[in-house]
Design a protein around this motif. Structure first.
Motif, mmCIF file in Angstrom:
data_model
loop_
_atom_site.group_PDB
_atom_site.id
_atom_site.type_symbol
_atom_site.label_atom_id
_atom_site.label_comp_id
_atom_site.label_asym_id
_atom_site.label_seq_id
_atom_site.Cartn_x
_atom_site.Cartn_y
_atom_site.Cartn_z
ATOM 1 N N ILE A 90 40.697 106.915 9.004
ATOM 2 C CA ILE A 90 39.578 106.549 9.870
ATOM 3 C C ILE A 90 40.138 105.740 11.027
ATOM 4 C CG2 ILE A 90 37.428 105.241 10.043
ATOM 5 C CD1 ILE A 90 37.021 105.788 7.050
ATOM 6 N N THR A 91 39.926 106.221 12.230
ATOM 7 C CA THR A 91 40.457 105.518 13.391
ATOM 8 C C THR A 91 39.544 104.353 13.765
ATOM 9 O OG1 THR A 91 39.352 107.052 14.896
ATOM 10 C CG2 THR A 91 41.636 107.544 14.276
ATOM 11 N N PHE A 92 40.130 103.365 14.401
ATOM 12 C CA PHE A 92 39.412 102.128 14.709
ATOM 13 C C PHE A 92 38.524 102.318 15.934
ATOM 14 C CE2 PHE A 92 38.844 98.002 16.666
ATOM 15 C CZ PHE A 92 38.534 97.198 15.585
ATOM 16 N N THR A 93 37.332 101.719 15.867
ATOM 17 C CA THR A 93 36.406 101.696 17.000
ATOM 18 C C THR A 93 35.851 100.280 17.137
ATOM 19 O OG1 THR A 93 35.767 103.999 16.636
ATOM 20 C CG2 THR A 93 34.332 102.672 18.043
ATOM 21 N N SER A 94 35.982 99.702 18.311
ATOM 22 C CA SER A 94 35.528 98.330 18.530
ATOM 23 C C SER A 94 34.009 98.228 18.520
ATOM 24 C CB SER A 94 36.051 97.820 19.878
ATOM 25 O OG SER A 94 35.487 96.557 20.195
ATOM 26 N N VAL A 134 42.804 95.114 19.213
ATOM 27 C CA VAL A 134 42.949 96.306 18.373
ATOM 28 C C VAL A 134 42.372 97.476 19.152
ATOM 29 C CG1 VAL A 134 42.498 97.370 16.141
ATOM 30 C CG2 VAL A 134 42.690 94.885 16.310
ATOM 31 N N GLY A 135 43.238 98.390 19.577
ATOM 32 C CA GLY A 135 42.807 99.476 20.435
ATOM 33 C C GLY A 135 41.949 100.499 19.726
ATOM 34 N N THR A 161 41.050 100.440 25.920
ATOM 35 C CA THR A 161 39.804 99.820 25.468
ATOM 36 C C THR A 161 39.912 99.582 23.973
ATOM 37 O OG1 THR A 161 38.493 100.920 27.185
ATOM 38 C CG2 THR A 161 37.308 100.079 25.262
ATOM 39 N N GLY A 162 39.474 98.413 23.553
ATOM 40 C CA GLY A 162 39.523 98.090 22.140
ATOM 41 C C GLY A 162 38.826 96.770 21.866
#
Length: 600
Positions: A223-227, A200-201, A244-245
């Motif tokens: 809300i954007t995804f952050t690993s 998941v990027g 990156t993810g």
């Protein structure tokens, strides 16, 4: 005006006001400069299915960059781009009687646009105009001799593309679309090589705009995804793109969190991550194991000859669950069947949401185990089988859980979501249930020892027999099952007089029967359901009473790889609008066919 164009136009003008059946005489091939129009089928009357028409431009006239349209994967992406661009051209022409087909958010192999060594072709459906049951010949002439050739020229003559015109396709957008597809395929290969089942990027937009839409939520509010740092994975692609993810490793991954915090949203994204996506979807860099299959309970479905004995056995009725059939499966039975059928169809990753699962199939808590002895309970819950599935079958699981901690003790990774932000909670979850990483790696199931061997004095807080792991391994279930072999007439009911056809995206009419696909979550649209319907017709030719179901599925998949989606229809001139289905969805439809019969 060419003689072909003049002849077709004069014929149509002459048919004005005559009965609709007279249109059949215009079937044939017509040349309009660089465009060839093929009228393959004329609808029987104005209320029947639309007429089938193709427009084609030779590659020498089209002058497309060969580096974007030579490789098969590139042709799939370029066809997808042309399909989307073609709809924009039709809108600009204000032409609503010509149907090219509208794709969703995925980049998939479809029959709508064909790119081959000789040229470019659009397969269209055309509603030829009428008043009552009388031909409107003048309007039909405009559609077939003016609008269709203009559509083909704007779409397929590369020299007519203009970067300055927002309403026409552009070389830059085509190149970007093809490169995005290349990069997604490369990332998918990278996952397989590095032991990941999902990615998941960072920056991905996972929520959709609404519950009944596949479009992304507005980027201004989403809300954007952050690993989380512990699972962060970076890959450099050959194109120079650096991604990156969050990398999800093989194993058992449990996703937890409060209600409405994004658990099911991330699982839905992984479900669709088996397909590439267009730019702007928000899930371009959500990539999953291509065999990943969503599993849920499905009360009332039919089951034919499944070996569900690893999960359901010793029924009070004495029914043999090594070859189990029913016309009305319960929640737990249907979920067991869905799971073993997915593995039979080649799934190496299972995607499961607690909310759509049968509770008694998933877990059985310690109080219930104490009240109902194991020998009196025919259901062995999934929590006891999830690790043997991994260690013996190589099948990973991603599970969403919101109401039970039962899977903590068998999870390799626990991801907690808080307002869509993920954090790794594995160590905390293991501490809560009193298990160490060493114990987890040595044990296949927390309750295997309890059910299959004499208890020892070394049972930890989770119920794992830390002293008797070798004995537990010996008694763990074998998920391999004898092959199911359909009869020669398994898909040839005597009552069937017409070809199978999709009725929307969640139902197929097969003879007088209807195959319910509403629980098959990874079917994306009606065109893909139509592809499944054609696949069932293809399987009917393979089944001979000796060929195993798995072998037949492998044969059809190999054919699709070799011949493309047109191979399903025997390369008919105009196959209609189909999208290639995965093996998993073809198998899902076959397994839900209530009249399926087996030799053994």
């Amino acid at each position: 005006m060419s003689s072909h164009q003049s002849n077709l136009a004069s014929t149509l003008h002459g048919l004005d006001g005559r009965s609709y059946g007279n249109l059949k005489q215009i079937r044939g091939r017509y040349v309009f400069g660089p465009v060839t129009v093929f009228i393959d089928r004329i609808q029987a009357d104005p209320f029947a299915s639309p007429s089938k028409v193709r427009v084609r431009v030779d590659r020498t006239d089209a002058q497309f960059p060969p580096e974007l349209t030579t490789d098969r994967a590139d042709r799939i992406a370029a066809s997808d781009y042309l399909l989307r661009a073609g709809n924009a051209v039709l809108e600009r022409l204000k032409q609503r009687t010509i149907i090219l087909g509208r794709p969703g958010q995925e980049i998939l192999e479809r029959t709508n646009i064909l790119i081959d060594d000789k040229g470019f072709e659009a397969r269209l459906l055309v509603n030829l105009p009428a008043r009552g049951r009388r031909v409107l010949g003048h309007q039909a002439a405009d559609i077939l001799t003016r609008d269709l050739p203009e559509f083909a020229e704007r779409l397929f003559l590369f020299e007519q593309w203009s970067d300055a015109d927002a309403h026409t396709p552009t070389a830059r957008r085509l190149a970007d679309h093809v490169q995005l597809h290349r990069d997604q395929l490369e990332l998918r290969r990278h996952l397989g090589e590095t032991g990941l089942i999902g990615f998941v990027g960072n920056g991905a937009i996972l929520p959709r705009s609404s519950g009944d839409s596949d479009l992304p939520m507005d980027s201004r509010t989403a809300i954007t995804f952050t690993s989380p740092p512990e699972l962060e994975h970076t890959v450099e692609l050959s194109s120079g793109r650096r991604l990156t993810g969050m990398g999800i490793p093989r194993g058992v991954t449990v996703i937890v969190g409060g209600g409405y915090h994004g658990k099911s949203t991330i699982l839905r994204a992984l479900e669709r991550g088996v397909y590439p996506h267009i730019a702007g979807d928000g899930r371009e860099w959500v990539i999953s194991d291509p065999t990943a299959t969503s599993i849920r309970a499905e009360d009332g479905r039919a089951v034919t000859g499944d070996d569900i004995s690893a999960f359901i056995n010793n029924l009070p009725s004495g029914t043999d669950t090594r070859s189990f059939s029913t016309t009305n499966a319960s929640g737990s039975t249907s979920q067991a069947a869905n799971l073993v059928e997915a593995i039979e169809a080649g799934a190496r990753t299972l995607l499961i949401d607690e909310d759509t699962s049968a509770t008694n199939f998933m877990i059985r808590d310690e109080r219930m185990r104490a009240l109902i002895p194991a020998e009196r309970e025919p259901i062995t819950p999934f929590v006891d089988r999830v690790r043997p599935l991994l260690t013996r079958q190589g099948v990973s699981t991603v599970l969403v859980a919101g109401g039970s901690s039962a899977f903590f003790e068998v999870a390799d990774h626990v991801i907690a979501l808080d307002a869509y932000f993920p954090r790794v909670a594995t160590e905390q979850a293991h501490e809560l249930v009193g298990i160490t990483a060493e114990e987890l790696s040595r044990a296949e199931s927390p309750h295997t020892a309890e059910e299959n061997v004499e208890p020892t004095t070394s049972i930890n807080a989770t119920g794992i027999d830390t002293a008797g792991v070798d004995a537990a391994e010996t008694h763990a279930p074998d998920f391999s099952a004898p092959p199911r072999i359909p009869t020669a007439k398994a898909l040839r009911p005597a009552s069937k007089t017409k070809s199978a056809r999709a009725k929307g995206s969640d139902r197929i009419q097969f003879g007088k029967s209807f195959i319910d696909l509403i629980a098959v979550a990874q079917l994306v649209d009606t065109q893909q359901a139509s592809g499944v319907a054609e696949a069932l017709e293809y399987l009917a030719e393979i089944f001979d009473g000796r060929t195993a179901l798995t072998a037949a599925l492998a044969e059809i998949d190999a054919m699709l790889d070799d011949q493309g989606i047109d191979g399903l229809t025997g390369h008919r001139d105009h196959p209609g609008h189909l999208t290639r289905p995965r093996t998993q969805e073809i198998a899902a439809a076959l397994n839900r066919y209530r009249e399926l019969s087996l030799s053994r």
